[in-house]
Design an enzyme around this catalytic site. Sequence first.
Site, short mmCIF file in Angstrom:
data_model
loop_
_atom_site.label_atom_id
_atom_site.label_comp_id
_atom_site.label_asym_id
_atom_site.label_seq_id
_atom_site.Cartn_x
_atom_site.Cartn_y
_atom_site.Cartn_z
CE LYS A 14 -5.98 5.99 4.40
NZ LYS A 14 -6.13 7.36 3.87
NE ARG A 127 -2.52 14.40 8.54
CZ ARG A 127 -2.78 13.34 7.78
NH1 ARG A 127 -3.80 12.56 8.05
NH2 ARG A 127 -2.05 13.09 6.73
NE ARG A 161 1.78 12.35 6.64
CZ ARG A 161 0.98 11.44 6.15
NH1 ARG A 161 0.21 10.73 6.95
NH2 ARG A 161 0.93 11.22 4.85
P1 AMP Z 1 0.00 7.71 4.36
O1 AMP Z 1 0.62 7.90 5.70
O2 AMP Z 1 -0.83 6.46 4.27
O3 AMP Z 1 -0.75 8.92 3.90
O4 AMP Z 1 1.21 7.49 3.33
C1 AMP Z 1 2.18 8.51 3.13
C2 AMP Z 1 2.93 8.26 1.83
O5 AMP Z 1 3.61 7.00 1.90
C3 AMP Z 1 2.07 8.17 0.58
O6 AMP Z 1 1.76 9.44 0.02
C4 AMP Z 1 2.99 7.35 -0.33
O7 AMP Z 1 4.05 8.13 -0.83
C5 AMP Z 1 3.58 6.34 0.65
N1 AMP Z 1 2.73 5.14 0.77
C6 AMP Z 1 2.08 4.70 1.90
N2 AMP Z 1 1.41 3.57 1.67
C7 AMP Z 1 1.63 3.25 0.37
C8 AMP Z 1 1.18 2.21 -0.47
N3 AMP Z 1 0.36 1.23 -0.01
N4 AMP Z 1 1.61 2.21 -1.76
C9 AMP Z 1 2.43 3.16 -2.24
N5 AMP Z 1 2.86 4.20 -1.50
C10 AMP Z 1 2.47 4.26 -0.20
#
Ligand code: AMP
Length: 218
Positions: A14, A127, A161
């Site tokens: 994404k 990654r 990360r």
């Molecule tokens: P991402 O970078 O999109 O993989 O998000 C990393 C982490 O941020 C996720 O594993 C969640 O802990 C939190 N997070 C990001 N977006 C959301 C969302 N829309 N709702 C809830 N938690 C989120």
Amino acid sequence: MTNIILLGPPGAGKGTQARKLVEERGMVQLSTGDMLREAKTSGTEMGKRVAEVMDRGQLVTDEIVNGLIEEKLKTAGGNGFIFDGFPRTLPQADALGKLLAKIGSKLDAVIEMRVDDEALVRRITGRFTCGNCGEVYHDETKPTKVPGTCDVCGSHDLKRRADDNEDSLKTRLMEYYKKTSPLIGYYYATGDLFTVDGLAEIDDVARQMSAILDQQAS
Ligand code: AMP
């Protein structure tokens, strides 16, 4: 102006595709994950509260992420929004519909990026990203040309990360299947859903996405 959601499990690509759309179409990427990581590193109260939840791989509350998106929608301009990692629950999807209506806008397409679990584990565990410009790399499939140096901006600030490890990934996948994957049915029902093969090469996925966007814009 086209507003889209990129929907898919962690590691589906994404963020990579969102960055291409920003570059090629002047769209605005709204990544709740990036916003939360920023809050975490800047040490805000909210950042401190969500840090542990994020590192474990669980979802933070709808209230927090809906609030973050609401703030951004007030100020961000550009050629349409790419919602990356948001919504992740049905209440978030509802909230997004209302927030877009409030600014006189609407959702144009939801692009599901389909990838199998084995590929996700491989992608996530290798990654790393540039802390300066955000370029995404992978130990095996996309290493930097010069070890330790970002190809795009030359920064040495390359990092992994905290939640890109096998334990957190298991939780993130469970969260995805339990709470986020129902959105596929929801957006199928609203007629907004499109699906691309997330296992294809990066440029090929980008071409599939462009075709959908062009079709929606015409
Ligand atoms: P991402 O970078 O999109 O993989 O998000 C990393 C982490 O941020 C996720 O594993 C969640 O802990 C939190 N997070 C990001 N977006 C959301 C969302 N829309 N709702 C809830 N938690 C989120």
